[in-house]
Design a protein around this motif. Structure first.
Motif, PDB file in Angstrom:
ATOM      1  N   MET A 132      70.773  28.638  44.979  1.00  0.00           N
ATOM      2  CA  MET A 132      71.709  29.723  45.104  1.00  0.00           C
ATOM      3  C   MET A 132      73.086  29.205  44.673  1.00  0.00           C
ATOM      4  SD  MET A 132      72.733  31.980  48.483  1.00  0.00           S
ATOM      5  CE  MET A 132      71.130  32.676  48.603  1.00  0.00           C
TER       6      MET A 132
ATOM      7  N   LEU B 115      75.982  32.945  47.118  1.00  0.00           N
ATOM      8  CA  LEU B 115      76.082  32.785  48.562  1.00  0.00           C
ATOM      9  C   LEU B 115      77.238  33.609  49.109  1.00  0.00           C
ATOM     10  CD1 LEU B 115      75.186  31.459  51.199  1.00  0.00           C
ATOM     11  CD2 LEU B 115      76.632  29.504  50.612  1.00  0.00           C
TER      12      LEU B 115
ATOM     13  N   GLU C 148      76.199  37.165  49.200  1.00  0.00           N
ATOM     14  CA  GLU C 148      75.225  37.366  50.282  1.00  0.00           C
ATOM     15  C   GLU C 148      75.912  37.466  51.644  1.00  0.00           C
ATOM     16  OE1 GLU C 148      71.428  37.826  51.931  1.00  0.00           O
ATOM     17  OE2 GLU C 148      71.881  37.654  49.789  1.00  0.00           O
TER      18      GLU C 148
ATOM     19  N   ILE D  54      74.918  30.996  56.740  1.00  0.00           N
ATOM     20  CA  ILE D  54      74.584  30.271  55.512  1.00  0.00           C
ATOM     21  C   ILE D  54      73.116  29.852  55.539  1.00  0.00           C
ATOM     22  CG2 ILE D  54      74.978  28.129  54.232  1.00  0.00           C
ATOM     23  CD1 ILE D  54      77.969  28.458  54.939  1.00  0.00           C
TER      24      ILE D  54
ATOM     25  N   ALA E 267      70.074  31.217  53.028  1.00  0.00           N
ATOM     26  CA  ALA E 267      69.285  30.274  52.234  1.00  0.00           C
ATOM     27  C   ALA E 267      67.811  30.283  52.644  1.00  0.00           C
ATOM     28  CB  ALA E 267      69.855  28.870  52.374  1.00  0.00           C
TER      29      ALA E 267
END
Length: 52
Positions: A1, A6, A9, A35, A39
């Protein structure tokens, strides 16, 4: 990513993530969890690894 992926997201700016990456901003527990989840990692698994 990617850094930008990120950030998208998490709905934050890419500079926010970059500051964490460069240790210019503290990584608090909530952001750490977000985070990890972004992920696809369970946060508790990372914590367990720290204590092994």
């Amino acid at each position: 990513m990617s850094l930008r992926g990120l950030a998208d997201e998490l709905d934050v700016t890419h500079s926010f993530i970059q500051k964490i990456e460069n240790c210019e901003r503290r990584l608090d527990e909530l952001i750490f969890a977000y985070i990890c989840l972004a992920a696809g990692i369970e946060p508790s698994q990372i914590i367990k690894k720290l204590y092994e």
